[in-house]
Motif scaffolding. Structure first.
Motif, PDB file in Angstrom:
ATOM      1  N   UNK A  45       0.849  -1.183   0.000  1.00 30.43           N
ATOM      2  CA  UNK A  45       0.000   0.000   0.000  1.00 30.43           C
ATOM      3  C   UNK A  45       0.890   1.240   0.000  1.00 30.43           C
ATOM      4  N   UNK A  46       0.618   2.166  -0.907  1.00 27.64           N
ATOM      5  CA  UNK A  46       1.324   3.445  -0.946  1.00 27.64           C
ATOM      6  C   UNK A  46       0.304   4.563  -0.779  1.00 27.64           C
ATOM      7  N   UNK A  47       0.515   5.406   0.226  1.00 27.64           N
ATOM      8  CA  UNK A  47      -0.415   6.486   0.538  1.00 27.64           C
ATOM      9  C   UNK A  47       0.238   7.847   0.292  1.00 27.64           C
ATOM     10  N   UNK A  48      -0.521   8.768  -0.254  1.00 25.27           N
ATOM     11  CA  UNK A  48      -0.097  10.166  -0.317  1.00 25.27           C
ATOM     12  C   UNK A  48      -0.186  10.724   1.099  1.00 25.27           C
ATOM     13  N   UNK A  49       0.928  11.262   1.595  1.00 23.49           N
ATOM     14  CA  UNK A  49       1.082  11.565   3.019  1.00 23.49           C
ATOM     15  C   UNK A  49       1.009  13.074   3.283  1.00 23.49           C
ATOM     16  N   UNK A  54       0.149  -2.735  -4.758  1.00 19.38           N
ATOM     17  CA  UNK A  54      -1.143  -3.415  -4.824  1.00 19.38           C
ATOM     18  C   UNK A  54      -2.309  -2.472  -4.586  1.00 19.38           C
ATOM     19  N   UNK A  55      -2.090  -1.443  -3.775  1.00 18.35           N
ATOM     20  CA  UNK A  55      -3.185  -0.556  -3.379  1.00 18.35           C
ATOM     21  C   UNK A  55      -2.637   0.843  -3.161  1.00 18.35           C
ATOM     22  N   UNK A  56      -3.514   1.842  -3.341  1.00 19.03           N
ATOM     23  CA  UNK A  56      -3.096   3.234  -3.196  1.00 19.03           C
ATOM     24  C   UNK A  56      -4.147   3.999  -2.408  1.00 19.03           C
ATOM     25  N   UNK A  57      -3.720   5.139  -1.862  1.00 21.96           N
ATOM     26  CA  UNK A  57      -4.665   5.943  -1.099  1.00 21.96           C
ATOM     27  C   UNK A  57      -4.022   7.181  -0.551  1.00 21.96           C
ATOM     28  N   UNK A  58      -4.537   7.651   0.596  1.00 22.00           N
ATOM     29  CA  UNK A  58      -4.056   8.888   1.207  1.00 22.00           C
ATOM     30  C   UNK A  58      -4.105   8.739   2.714  1.00 22.00           C
ATOM     31  N   UNK A  59      -3.200   9.437   3.388  1.00 18.60           N
ATOM     32  CA  UNK A  59      -3.176   9.450   4.839  1.00 18.60           C
ATOM     33  C   UNK A  59      -3.061  10.874   5.352  1.00 18.60           C
ATOM     34  N   UNK A  60      -4.034  11.290   6.194  1.00 19.71           N
ATOM     35  CA  UNK A  60      -4.083  12.665   6.684  1.00 19.71           C
ATOM     36  C   UNK A  60      -4.742  12.698   8.059  1.00 19.71           C
ATOM     37  N   UNK A  61      -4.662  13.863   8.683  1.00 21.07           N
ATOM     38  CA  UNK A  61      -5.393  14.112   9.921  1.00 21.07           C
ATOM     39  C   UNK A  61      -6.761  14.728   9.658  1.00 21.07           C
ATOM     40  N   UNK A  62      -6.891  15.489   8.593  1.00 18.67           N
ATOM     41  CA  UNK A  62      -8.138  16.207   8.310  1.00 18.67           C
ATOM     42  C   UNK A  62      -9.020  15.395   7.370  1.00 18.67           C
ATOM     43  N   UNK A  63     -10.325  15.443   7.607  1.00 15.30           N
ATOM     44  CA  UNK A  63     -11.234  14.605   6.833  1.00 15.30           C
ATOM     45  C   UNK A  63     -11.706  15.243   5.527  1.00 15.30           C
ATOM     46  N   UNK A  64     -11.862  16.548   5.486  1.00 11.92           N
ATOM     47  CA  UNK A  64     -12.439  17.181   4.292  1.00 11.92           C
ATOM     48  C   UNK A  64     -11.640  16.881   3.023  1.00 11.92           C
ATOM     49  N   UNK A  65     -10.312  17.033   3.025  1.00 14.66           N
ATOM     50  CA  UNK A  65      -9.577  16.687   1.800  1.00 14.66           C
ATOM     51  C   UNK A  65      -9.691  15.212   1.453  1.00 14.66           C
ATOM     52  N   UNK A  66      -9.735  14.348   2.460  1.00 15.65           N
ATOM     53  CA  UNK A  66      -9.852  12.922   2.173  1.00 15.65           C
ATOM     54  C   UNK A  66     -11.169  12.610   1.476  1.00 15.65           C
ATOM     55  N   UNK A 126      -7.939   4.835   2.751  1.00 12.98           N
ATOM     56  CA  UNK A 126      -7.647   6.133   3.364  1.00 12.98           C
ATOM     57  C   UNK A 126      -7.322   5.896   4.833  1.00 12.98           C
ATOM     58  N   UNK A 127      -6.265   6.539   5.276  1.00 10.48           N
ATOM     59  CA  UNK A 127      -5.852   6.498   6.672  1.00 10.48           C
ATOM     60  C   UNK A 127      -6.147   7.858   7.290  1.00 10.48           C
ATOM     61  N   UNK A 128      -6.988   7.878   8.301  1.00 15.45           N
ATOM     62  CA  UNK A 128      -7.317   9.125   8.986  1.00 15.45           C
ATOM     63  C   UNK A 128      -6.895   8.993  10.439  1.00 15.45           C
ATOM     64  N   UNK A 129      -6.159   9.986  10.912  1.00 14.52           N
ATOM     65  CA  UNK A 129      -5.588   9.925  12.261  1.00 14.52           C
ATOM     66  C   UNK A 129      -6.270  10.925  13.184  1.00 14.52           C
ATOM     67  N   UNK A 130      -6.677  10.447  14.351  1.00  9.44           N
ATOM     68  CA  UNK A 130      -7.176  11.316  15.399  1.00  9.44           C
ATOM     69  C   UNK A 130      -8.544  11.916  15.176  1.00  9.44           C
TER      70      UNK A 130
END
Length: 322
Positions: A126-130, A157-169, A181-185
């Protein structure tokens, strides 16, 4: 959609987040995760300016490659630094390498290639835009299209994004064919804002949601939250400290603990595919594994709901979406 294990290791701490972790302890932590059944590991170039990737790769290289899911991130390239001081972004490491933002297609491909070199592995899953918060247009124009091309080529194999804020995700999920999508906090016992927008968007798109920060950066990790507990990596506001302590008291009355509530609440929503827990020692691994194995009494959730101690949008185990 990639099949993700129910919980995994968030390896920022193995990059010496806030304080140093000896090499042998970092290795023992990954080994303890394996023994506990953990088969999902999340790292990034940002974590320790490459140190986390190096340690994770060294510990996983001996494991059967088809038996674990490895996730890393793009958006920061590592370049030589002055080598005369310490990292300035929260990691206790020398500044021999520093980060440079790069969300271009060329930068993304280079980032994955260099991550593989540090990991010493043949592929990432998995590769996420960070953290593209201040680079949204660049990420849309360069990073996401390139990761999707790399997925088509079979390089990830898989792609996505990882952020703290939900609106851009939410925007990314609606615009691109993302797997994860990885969302933190933003989904835990004190803040369930990810359930209002991101979770429904991800479910409509068939995108797996992974949670980080389910202990709210420290506050919810204590059976009795101390006065100096941190929330979002800062001093906890008095009202949230009081709320956490009242939640902890109810947990004790029902024969459980605040940390156990935190991990079980995080996993209860049907949109959540997996939960990442940051761990820096074998003891923490065993502690968290025990929390996940613990049977939390159903009565505690009703008591918390009656006391208005669960945030709007949070689903307790056994509850369904309204």
């Amino acid at each position: 959609m990639i099949d993700l294990p129910a919980w995994g290791l968030g390896a920022a701490a193995l990059g010496n987040l806030f304080s140093s972790v000896p090499d042998e302890t970092a290795r023992a932590t990954v080994d303890a995760c394996w023994e506990a059944g953990v088969r999902y590991v999340d790292t990034a170039p940002h974590y320790g300016v490459g140190l986390s990737e190096e340690r994770v790769g060294a510990a996983l290289r001996e494991r059967p490659r088809g038996e674990f899911v490895l996730q890393t991130k793009v958006g920061r390239l590592l370049v030589p630094g002055p080598g005369t001081g310490r990292d300035t972004e929260g990691f206790d490491v020398p500044d021999r390498r520093v980060r440079v933002w790069d969300f271009s297609a060329t930068g993304v491909r280079r980032s994955v290639e260099e991550s593989l070199q540090r990991l010493g592995l043949d592929r990432v899953d998995v590769a996420l835009v960070h953290d593209p918060d201040d680079h949204l247009d660049d990420a849309r124009a360069g990073a996401f299209p390139e990761l999707l091309r790399m997925r088509e080529e079979g390089l990830v194999r898989a792609v996505g994004a990882g952020m703290n804020e939900t609106a851009p995700l939410i925007g990314f999920v609606e615009e691109f064919d993302l797997d994860v999508v990885l969302v933190a906090g933003r989904y835990h016992l004190l803040d369930a804002s990810a359930a209002d927008g991101l979770f429904p968007a991800a479910q409509r798109a068939g995108t797996a949601v992974v949670l980080g920060g389910v202990f709210a950066s420290g506050l919810l990790a204590h059976a009795e939250p101390p006065a100096d507990a941190t929330y979002r990596y800062a001093q906890t506001p008095p009202d949230l400290l009081d709320r956490a302590r009242r939640t902890a008291a109810l947990a004790r009355e029902h024969g459980t603990t605040l940390p156990a509530l935190a991990v079980h609440a995080a996993r209860a929503h049907p949109a959540v595919a997996s939960v990442l827990l940051g761990m820096r020692s074998p003891q923490e691994v065993r502690h968290n594994a025990a929390l996940l194995a613990q049977e939390v009494p159903g009565t505690v959730w009703a008591a918390l709901r009656s006391a208005d101690l669960l945030p709007a949008g949070l689903l307790a185990p056994g509850e369904g979406p309204s």
